[in-house]
Design a protein around this motif. Structure first.
Motif, PDB file in Angstrom:
ATOM      1  N   LEU A 168       0.828  -1.094   0.095  1.00 13.82           N
ATOM      2  CA  LEU A 168      -0.118  -0.155   0.204  1.00 13.82           C
ATOM      3  C   LEU A 168       0.703   1.312  -0.084  1.00 13.82           C
ATOM      4  O   LEU A 168       1.595   1.408   0.698  1.00 13.82           O
ATOM      5  N   ILE A 169       0.736   2.077  -0.982  1.00 15.80           N
ATOM      6  CA  ILE A 169       1.316   3.287  -0.992  1.00 15.80           C
ATOM      7  C   ILE A 169       0.118   4.608  -0.877  1.00 15.80           C
ATOM      8  O   ILE A 169      -0.619   4.621  -2.060  1.00 15.80           O
ATOM      9  N   SER A 170       0.203   5.421   0.138  1.00 16.81           N
ATOM     10  CA  SER A 170      -0.907   6.325   0.322  1.00 16.81           C
ATOM     11  C   SER A 170      -0.092   7.696   0.024  1.00 16.81           C
ATOM     12  O   SER A 170       0.705   7.979   0.857  1.00 16.81           O
ATOM     13  N   LEU A 171      -0.462   8.400  -1.013  1.00 11.85           N
ATOM     14  CA  LEU A 171      -0.083   9.619  -1.510  1.00 11.85           C
ATOM     15  C   LEU A 171      -1.012  10.835  -1.251  1.00 11.85           C
ATOM     16  O   LEU A 171      -2.104  10.769  -1.680  1.00 11.85           O
ATOM     17  N   TYR A 172      -0.750  11.651  -0.093  1.00 10.41           N
ATOM     18  CA  TYR A 172      -1.707  12.832   0.075  1.00 10.41           C
ATOM     19  C   TYR A 172      -1.574  14.064  -0.436  1.00 10.41           C
ATOM     20  O   TYR A 172      -0.278  14.566  -0.323  1.00 10.41           O
ATOM     21  N   ILE A 214       7.379  23.081  -7.139  1.00 13.26           N
ATOM     22  CA  ILE A 214       6.901  22.001  -6.359  1.00 13.26           C
ATOM     23  C   ILE A 214       7.671  22.162  -4.873  1.00 13.26           C
ATOM     24  O   ILE A 214       8.678  22.051  -4.637  1.00 13.26           O
ATOM     25  N   GLY A 215       6.854  22.676  -3.713  1.00 14.15           N
ATOM     26  CA  GLY A 215       7.404  23.095  -2.526  1.00 14.15           C
ATOM     27  C   GLY A 215       6.977  22.315  -1.488  1.00 14.15           C
ATOM     28  O   GLY A 215       7.373  22.496  -0.264  1.00 14.15           O
ATOM     29  N   THR A 216       5.693  21.549  -1.771  1.00 12.41           N
ATOM     30  CA  THR A 216       5.045  20.822  -0.457  1.00 12.41           C
ATOM     31  C   THR A 216       4.893  19.559  -0.867  1.00 12.41           C
ATOM     32  O   THR A 216       4.909  18.995  -2.139  1.00 12.41           O
ATOM     33  N   LYS A 227       2.693  20.124   4.216  1.00 11.48           N
ATOM     34  CA  LYS A 227       4.075  19.909   4.832  1.00 11.48           C
ATOM     35  C   LYS A 227       5.183  20.522   3.689  1.00 11.48           C
ATOM     36  O   LYS A 227       5.087  19.915   2.657  1.00 11.48           O
ATOM     37  N   GLU A 228       6.022  21.246   4.326  1.00 13.74           N
ATOM     38  CA  GLU A 228       7.225  21.750   3.309  1.00 13.74           C
ATOM     39  C   GLU A 228       7.998  20.678   2.901  1.00 13.74           C
ATOM     40  O   GLU A 228       8.623  20.084   4.054  1.00 13.74           O
TER      41      GLU A 228
END
Length: 661
Positions: free
Chosen positions: A567-571, A596-598, A576-577
């Motif tokens: 399982l790979i969960s990407l939020y 792309i900073g966060t 978050k920086e």
């Protein structure tokens, strides 16, 4: 959540485009452009699309939850020139989509877009426009193009976006070489979207209107208004017609209150949906709802200026007829605001938390609210004898207001929880959230049952019944707080189970093992030779929590997730920086550059560029060699999800590939 809930149409677009150009020697869309000078400083930029027969291009204003809308980015706007109004578009067509379950707005054959500008830099010679759109037939092809408009007829100087070698390398690593990508777009009916969400919102609005009827601002007006119409009309039928017209105008007024939100949507289709993920907007709504709640508790009263009501009342007497009745309905809306305002605020909050087009949801909710509020005026006008059965005004109406105050505080806490989750503050863990809800529910129970109340306070049968219901809900929350039973009825509202003070062994749903970085999860999948379940999710995604707590918790599904997949969960909404060494600029094929900073920006871009989707929850099964094992799936039920998992795993087992020892 997210802007494009239900987007199932994804990419093998470049393959499709290649096939089309090979057969026809032309693209499905051919663009032409022109510049019209209006004055020394004002210009009109015109972009026209000739669309191949059978294909269509989506409008800027196709609703969220549907296909990708056309987007215009005017580079340098606000610096060397300013935009005069919005980009206008030619006539569109509308049709209901069974896939997205929304009314799509699109162009056939031709599309024309115009934008007026005023230059502020006299040395400006050209304007750059970055365009994104989808052109669809059996497949949908997302396209990014750049256009340059020469203001005075000079030769165009193409500006090349530049990024450093480090960003270029990191951007390339964000693109993955998916195999069998066309399978993502195949659907057997398992990838389901909404399930009559507008009717749910309408029902919430209707319930809110019924509650508003029971407040001291509205309830006493029912017999007075109905009696006025029936007794002051020369004919009984005329009085009934006037009362019905009065009710119709109430519905119309509350529906009209939602229209400005559609205007906001036309400026930016996401201006309302950002409520779900923007930290400070969530904090603002939390404070507003607390303010509403204390007005229900009687600490102060929310009122609109009395001069408004006086003017409307005078206008109704002066004008008379149908227009006079309209002003009477408007007077009711104004004078009852102290009771209806907080309820309408709660309705706005509910639509902001719901999935889909917030403006449309709000219109449905306001329509339901107006219908409920107008219903008694119409019914009692038709059946005046029913007025005798109405309970008398009294202290029970104050009880309704106090109960609404408790409910407003409960809803306010959800907004604070969203801010806490998205902001990664760690302040409002699941146990704290539930404990506060227990306190609010217990306080409401004690109030309804009269415990510690004013001496001699009457306890009517309805009040006792609702007090017992509140007590049962308190017990239900306590059982969930101490994990005696899952709170499936509240899925999506409390923070996720892994966002906990006690259970800190896993920060993954249901205590499962998961990875929150794609490369780390991919490396592990290669090591153990298991298929990958890629889970695009969000902290403030209500439907993601519902899937995790109601579908993933099923024993058969949980066993598969725990033992048979990685399982790979990407939020995608994680604010978050990134570490400075991990920040980079991503350059799209069109040349457009995105910083792309966060964490959320990284995984949101990863989802878009590789899967052509931007909605959550969004699930993909793939092998460690990046072979797609079946269609993507989104918000669905237990049987379909089990079947989807089993078929994907079977496809993997038919041709397993061991990539590492």
């Amino acid at each position: 959540m997210g802007r494009l809930k239900g987007v199932l149409v994804v990419l093998f677009g470049f393959l499709a485009m290649s096939a089309i150009t090979a057969q026809t020697d032309e693209s499905p869309v051919v663009w032409s452009q022109e510049v019209n000078q209006i004055s020394d400083t004002e210009f009109e930029l015109v972009l026209t699309a000739e669309i191949m027969n059978g294909w269509h291009v989506y409008s800027q204003h196709t609703p969220p939850g549907g296909p990708l809308p056309t987007e215009f980015t005017y580079v340098g706007a606000g610096e060397s020139y300013e935009l005069l109004g919005d980009t206008e578009e030619s006539e569109t067509e509308t049709a209901f989509s069974d896939i997205f379950e929304v009314d799509e707005t699109f162009f056939k054959n031709e599309a024309r877009f115009t934008q007026k500008i005023r230059i502020t830099d006299k040395d400006l010679q050209q304007v750059r426009l970055d365009l994104f759109y989808q052109v669809c037939k059996e497949v949908c092809i997302p396209v990014e193009e750049t256009f340059y408009f020469s203001l005075y007829g000079q030769d165009i100087v193409v500006e090349e976006a530049t990024i450093d070698d480090r960003s270029r390398a990191m951007g390339q690593s964000l693109n993955i070489d998916l195999k069998n990508q066309q399978l993502l777009n195949q659907s057997d009916g398992e990838s389901l979207g909404g399930t009559g969400g507008l009717w749910v919102i309408f029902g919430l609005g209707f319930l809110g209107g019924l509650l508003a009827l029971l407040t001291p601002c509205v309830f006493p007006m029912i017999p007075l208004t109905v009696s006025f119409f029936t007794k002051h009309s020369q004919k009984k039928s005329k009085g009934v017609i006037n009362a019905l017209l009065y009710g119709f105008f109430i519905v119309l007024i509350y529906f009209l209150l939602s229209l400005p939100f559609h205007l906001f949507d036309s400026v930016d289709s996401q201006i309302l949906n950002t409520i779900a993920t923007n930290v400070w907007l969530n904090v603002f709504f939390f404070l507003i709802f607390v303010f509403f709640a204390f007005s229900f508790f009687g600490y102060y009263e929310l009122t609109l200026p009395s001069s408004w009501a006086n003017r409307m009342d005078a206008a109704s007497a002066k004008v008379g007829g149908g227009l006079g009745i309209f002003f009477m309905a408007l007077t009711l809306a104004i004078v009852s605001f102290s009771c209806t305002g907080p309820i309408l605020g709660g309705l706005l909050g509910s639509t902001a938390l719901a999935e889909g087009d917030v403006a449309t949801n709000l219109s449905a909710g306001m329509l339901g609210f107006g219908v409920a509020l107008a219903l008694p005026f119409a019914l009692f006008a038709l059946f005046p004898a029913w007025l005798n059965s109405l309970p008398k005004s009294g202290g029970w109406m104050n009880t309704v207001k106090v109960v609404l105050g408790f409910l407003e505080l409960g809803l306010a806490l959800k907004f604070l929880s969203n801010a806490d989750l998205v902001g990664n503050w760690g302040l409002l863990k699941r146990e704290i959230f539930l404990a506060i809800w227990v306190a609010l529910s217990l306080g409401m129970t004690l109030y309804l049952l009269g415990v510690g109340g004013t001496k001699g306070q009457k306890k009517s049968a309805p009040r006792i019944v609702f007090g017992l219901v509140s007590a049962a809900f308190t017990l239900y929350l306590l059982l969930g707080l101490f994990k005696v039973m899952p709170l499936k009825l509240l899925s999506g509202f409390p923070p996720p189970q892994f966002y906990s003070i006690v259970d800190q062994e896993s920060d993954c749903p249901l205590g499962l093992d998961c990875y929150k970085d794609f490369e780390e999860g991919l490396a592990y999948a290669k090591k153990v030779n298991k298929p990958i379940l890629l889970d695009f999710t969000g902290w403030a995604c209500v439907n993601c929590r519902k899937m995790e707590e109601n579908v993933w918790s099923d024993p058969a599904i949980y066993e598969i997730l725990n033992e048979e997949v990685v399982l790979i969960s990407l939020y995608v909404d994680d604010r978050k920086e990134l570490e400075e060494s991990e920040k980079f600029a991503y350059q799209f094929d069109s040349g457009r550059v995105k910083e792309i900073g966060t964490v959320g920006q990284k995984w949101g871009t990863f989802q878009t560029v590789n899967f052509g989707a931007a909605s959550q929850p969004y699930y993909v099964l793939m092998s460690p060699s990046l072979e797609i094992l079946g269609p993507s799936i989104q918000n669905t039920n237990i049987p379909d999800y089990v079947d989807w998992l089993q078929r994907g795993i079977a496809n993997f087992e038919d041709a397993p590939v061991v990539l590492e020892d």
